[in-house]
Design an enzyme around this catalytic site. Structure first.
Site, PDB file in Angstrom:
ATOM      1  N   ASP A  36     -52.038  44.243 -84.476  1.00 17.85           N
ATOM      2  CA  ASP A  36     -51.689  42.869 -84.878  1.00 17.85           C
ATOM      3  C   ASP A  36     -50.181  42.713 -85.041  1.00 17.85           C
ATOM      4  OD1 ASP A  36     -54.119  41.621 -84.825  1.00 17.85           O
ATOM      5  OD2 ASP A  36     -54.582  41.982 -86.940  1.00 17.85           O
ATOM      6  N   ARG A  77     -65.886  49.698 -80.491  1.00 16.63           N
ATOM      7  CA  ARG A  77     -66.763  50.456 -81.366  1.00 16.63           C
ATOM      8  C   ARG A  77     -68.168  49.873 -81.335  1.00 16.63           C
ATOM      9  NH1 ARG A  77     -66.092  52.776 -87.247  1.00 16.63           N
ATOM     10  NH2 ARG A  77     -66.395  50.667 -88.008  1.00 16.63           N
ATOM     11  N   ASP A 107     -52.279  46.871 -89.812  1.00 18.11           N
ATOM     12  CA  ASP A 107     -52.867  46.828 -88.467  1.00 18.11           C
ATOM     13  C   ASP A 107     -51.749  46.813 -87.429  1.00 18.11           C
ATOM     14  OD1 ASP A 107     -53.984  45.926 -85.957  1.00 18.11           O
ATOM     15  OD2 ASP A 107     -55.796  45.443 -87.097  1.00 18.11           O
ATOM     16  N   THR A 119     -74.010  52.537 -83.515  1.00 15.06           N
ATOM     17  CA  THR A 119     -73.733  53.979 -83.610  1.00 15.06           C
ATOM     18  C   THR A 119     -72.369  54.251 -84.230  1.00 15.06           C
ATOM     19  OG1 THR A 119     -72.650  54.048 -81.450  1.00 15.06           O
ATOM     20  CG2 THR A 119     -75.041  54.356 -81.466  1.00 15.06           C
TER      21      THR A 119
HETATM   22  N1  URA Z   1     -55.407  51.188 -86.984  1.00 18.78           N
HETATM   23  C1  URA Z   1     -54.349  50.507 -87.483  1.00 18.78           C
HETATM   24  O1  URA Z   1     -53.786  49.639 -86.817  1.00 18.78           O
HETATM   25  N2  URA Z   1     -53.944  50.804 -88.732  1.00 18.78           N
HETATM   26  C2  URA Z   1     -54.521  51.749 -89.494  1.00 18.78           C
HETATM   27  O2  URA Z   1     -54.085  51.983 -90.616  1.00 18.78           O
HETATM   28  C3  URA Z   1     -55.620  52.453 -88.939  1.00 18.78           C
HETATM   29  C4  URA Z   1     -56.043  52.153 -87.683  1.00 18.78           C
END
Ligand code: URA
Length: 208
Positions: free
Chosen positions: A202, A103, A199, A107
């Site tokens: 992760d 990202r 996540d 922007t």
């Molecule tokens: N990416 C993730 O790993 N979890 C989310 O809730 C949103 C994007």
């Protein structure tokens, strides 16, 4: 475009365990693969078969084999890799096309940093893999990249999707089909899906 919520009891059960905060890395990984297999089953329901005569144990047998278009799976780095082997279990002949985006801090737009597409991708059905369809920004960039490469049959497979992300993709690419185990409630201010999974990258890679 159609949004398919794969509402099978096995999927609901496995997703329920996947949401548990204390789940181990290996538990998360295995369940992500299992749900990915079930999503693939749904996402390939419209593949066309053709009759073929083969030699069976007692002579010729007419069987059915998948006809025509081949598949490429398109895991979005890095979390999409956590679904890939589950999908390939179901379609072992599929080629893999990998895409990665970061990202841009100014922007906030996704920028490609890695793209390696299968040969003849324009002749293949593309199955995009990402555990989480959140804001939809990366998915839109992936769809645009695949369309530029000539893909005309694109589907996305997600463990969990947010209404906001779905809305964005439906509006921009009404021809793309979405398969998910759940449409959750909403995104939080940080762009995480609620109740979601946290996540997913992760959790799959054990980096937290
Ligand atoms: N990416 C993730 O790993 N979890 C989310 O809730 C949103 C994007």
């Amino acid at each position: 475009m159609a949004v398919h919520v794969v509402d099978h009891p096995l999927v609901r059960h496995k997703l329920g365990i996947l949401r548990e905060a204390g789940l181990s890395t290996s538990g998360f990984r295995n369940l992500a693969l299992e749900i990915s297999r079930l999503l693939t089953y749904e996402a390939t329901k419209d593949l066309v078969t053709e009759p073929k005569t083969i030699k069976g144990w007692a002579g010729d047998v007419e069987v059915e084999m998948i006809k025509g278009k081949k598949i490429t799976v398109v895991p979005i780095l890095r979390a999409g890799l956590g679904m890939m082997d589950g999908v390939l279990d179901m379609v072992p002949g599929a080629r893999v096309s990998v895409v990665g985006f970061y990202r841009d801090e100014e922007t906030l737009q996704p920028v490609e940093y890695y793209v390696k597409l299968a040969r003849n991708i324009d002749e293949r059905i593309a199955l995009i893999l990402d555990p989480m369809l959140a804001t939809g920004g990366t998915l839109l960039a992936t769809i645009e990249l695949l369309k530029k490469a000539g893909c005309t049959n694109i589907k996305g497979l997600f463990l969990v999707a947010a209404p906001e992300g779905i809305e964005k993709v439906v509006t921009a690419h009404p021809d793309v089909d979405i398969y998910t185990a759940s449409i959750d409630e909403k995104l939080n201010e940080a762009g995480y899906i609620l109740p979601g999974l946290g996540d997913a990258g992760d959790k799959i890679f054990g980096t937290k």
